[in-house]
Scaffold this active site. Structure first.
Site, mmCIF file in Angstrom:
data_model
loop_
_atom_site.group_PDB
_atom_site.id
_atom_site.type_symbol
_atom_site.label_atom_id
_atom_site.label_comp_id
_atom_site.label_asym_id
_atom_site.label_seq_id
_atom_site.Cartn_x
_atom_site.Cartn_y
_atom_site.Cartn_z
ATOM 1 N N THR A 26 0.855 -1.231 -0.059
ATOM 2 C CA THR A 26 -0.043 0.181 0.108
ATOM 3 C C THR A 26 0.799 1.255 0.133
ATOM 4 O O THR A 26 0.673 2.199 -0.654
ATOM 5 C CB THR A 26 -0.897 -0.006 1.225
ATOM 6 O OG1 THR A 26 -1.899 -1.061 1.206
ATOM 7 C CG2 THR A 26 -1.686 1.137 1.058
ATOM 8 N N HIS A 78 16.611 2.101 26.945
ATOM 9 C CA HIS A 78 16.408 1.108 27.808
ATOM 10 C C HIS A 78 15.183 1.083 28.895
ATOM 11 O O HIS A 78 14.826 1.963 29.269
ATOM 12 C CB HIS A 78 17.682 1.033 28.524
ATOM 13 C CG HIS A 78 17.896 -0.261 29.592
ATOM 14 N ND1 HIS A 78 18.336 -1.348 28.950
ATOM 15 C CD2 HIS A 78 17.826 -0.426 30.950
ATOM 16 C CE1 HIS A 78 18.327 -2.262 29.714
ATOM 17 N NE2 HIS A 78 18.330 -1.845 31.071
#
Ligand code: NDP
Length: 469
Positions: free
Chosen positions: A321, A446
């Site tokens: 698409t 993190h």
């Protein structure tokens, strides 16, 4: 002087590519019409990406409920109601379809309904249901430029009994879920629907003719996804074909190439798609097709007939698409904005919404070995933090491929939760030509899986499976 054309642009096909081109061209002041024979929105919105992803979310709850226990939750009785999911999905798709039509209307595009066919290089005939919003009461029109954006349709393999199977069109309209299903194929649609059915509690067998699913993807990705799908309970039968299908009193009987007969309730043929070029009058208009029936176009999406263009799955480029939309934008720049631009088909990222998901950008290891003199491979396979408490035996796999001479990262691949969300960002870096040093200089977030991509330090010593073969 009145124009000899009813429209400056006539677009055939109201999917992602056609609608975008029509709206944007109209925005430049061009007189634009569009015709669609089914529903505005096309494959992606009506029976593809969007409803598929809604189904994929639905299927994931099965594991989410199980996984919740490790985090202290007790989840009550679980019951799944297919009809409710279908009704909600249908309502959402109808809403999106309405948005597509409204955007066209707001842009001043004349919306036609019916089947559009070329009469010659400038003539278009619209047959079928009544038109709405059209300026011209006639059912045939003349346009200076024509854009064909008719997309593709599922194709079935040859052989007896395939009339008992369904395709990725009918799968979005099922009245009820089967108890058992066979998914035939090893591509995008096959692995996505094997995962969806499996997550919704269907007993799934995926049958594929080749040695490993997802041909064309990096081999580590293929192996990692296949291993996870099998762990989730999908029976994967490789190097096997369905020779014929028979209807029986209790369902369907499949005769397989290894001589076995497999009983099932539903067969989904996910064996590729072909371009929708039939009955479009293309040869009358001088539009050439390739051997696979796709419209041949140049880098500017222009066909062999200079005033007729084509974008999206009806051409033989990348059947995604966002690619169709990008081709449509390049077409509008070229023809209506005076800034001719070829669509860049390199480093197009893609994702497979299997469970777990796959996402990839750039070259596979196999491709990189053909293009680059020397490469370094960085790979990590790990148990995601979430599963340290769920106890689920699911691993994520991430891989970077680096051209040793230029140090550019030429490929990034991931199998694991949120892979498409992660690879989208990595794709920007790769498109911008980032080197391994740029990745190393980037501070991780993190604790995430994504940070692995910027903390991979040691190239793998042993060759991957594909290099060893
Ligand atoms: P694919 O080309 O991805 O896969 C087709 C599969 O069918 C392959 O495994 C192919 O095997 C197999 N096959 C083809 N012909 C036969 C045959 N005669 N007998 C047995 N097996 C056969 O097509 P899909 O239908 O899955 O999807 C079509 C396209 O739509 C995709 O290529 C993709 O571009 C797009 N798509 C994208 C999605 C996304 O972005 N997430 C989701 C769904 C579709 P082999 O590999 O051996 O040729």
């Amino acid at each position: 002087m009145a124009s000899k054309f009813d429209y400056d642009l006539f677009v055939i096909g109201g999917g992602s590519g056609g609608v975008r081109a029509a709206r944007m061209a109209a925005g430049t002041g061009a007189r634009v019409a569009i015709v669609e024979s089914h529903r505005y929105g096309g494959t992606c919105v009506i029976r593809g990406c969007v409803p598929k992803k809604l189904f994929s979310y639905a299927a994931h709850y099965h594991e989410d409920f199980e996984d919740a226990a490790g985090f202290g939750w007790t989840v009550g009785e679980q019951r799944f109601d297919w009809r409710r999911l279908m009704a909600n999905k249908n309502a959402e798709i109808a809403r999106l379809e309405g948005i597509y039509e409204r955007l066209l209307n707001d842009a001043g595009v004349a919306i036609h309904r019916g089947h559009g066919r070329l009469l010659d290089a400038h003539g278009i005939e619209v047959e079928g249901s009544a038109q709405s919003g059209a300026q011209n009461p006639n059912r045939s029109f003349r346009a200076e430029t024509i854009l064909i954006a008719t997309g593709g349709a599922p194709s079935y393999p040859p052989g007896p009994g395939w009339e008992f199977a369904i395709s990725s069109n009918e799968v979005f309209e099922l009245d009820a879920l089967p108890e058992r299903a066979v998914v035939y194929g090893g591509g995008f649609i096959a692995v996505e629907f094997a995962s969806i059915f499996n997550g919704l509690g269907v007993q799934v067998t995926e049958i594929y003719r080749g040695p490993q699913i997802l041909r064309g993807f990096d081999d580590d990705v293929r192996d990692a996804l296949a291993a996870e799908m099998v762990k989730k309970g999908i029976a994967l039968r490789l190097e096997t074909t369905i020779d014929h299908i028979e209807k029986t009193a209790s369902g369907l009987a499949l005769r397989l190439s290894d001589g076995e007969t497999l009983e099932t309730d539903l067969v989904l043929a996910a064996t590729g798609r072909r371009p929708n070029t039939g009955n479009l009058g293309l040869s009358a208009a001088g539009v050439a097709l390739n051997e696979g029936g796709a419209i041949m176009v140049d880098a500017y999406s222009c066909s062999s007939q200079p005033n007729i263009y084509a974008v999206g799955d009806v051409t033989d480029r990348i059947a995604l698409t966002p690619v169709a939309i990008a081709e449509a934008m390049a077409f509008v720049d070229t023809v209506y904005r005076g800034t001719p631009r070829a669509m860049d088909h390199t480093s197009v990222p893609s994702a497979v919404f299997s469970h777990p998901t796959v996402a990839t950008v750039g070259l596979s290891e196999h491709e990189a070995r053909e293009v680059c003199a020397e490469i370094d491979i960085y790979r990590s396979s790990f148990r995601p933090l979430r599963h340290t408490l769920t106890g689920r035996d699911e691993r994520a796999m991430m891989k970077l491929i680096v051209d040793r001479r230029s140090q550019k990262v030429v490929g990034a691949h991931m199998v694991g939760a949120d892979a498409p969300e992660i690879i989208q960002g990595i794709a920007v870096a790769i498109k911008a030509g980032a080197t391994k040093r740029d990745f190393d200089a980037t501070v991780g977030i993190h604790p995430t899986a994504a940070e692995e991509f910027v903390t991979l330090r040691e190239p793998v010593a042993e060759p991957s499976r594909q290099a060893a073969e």
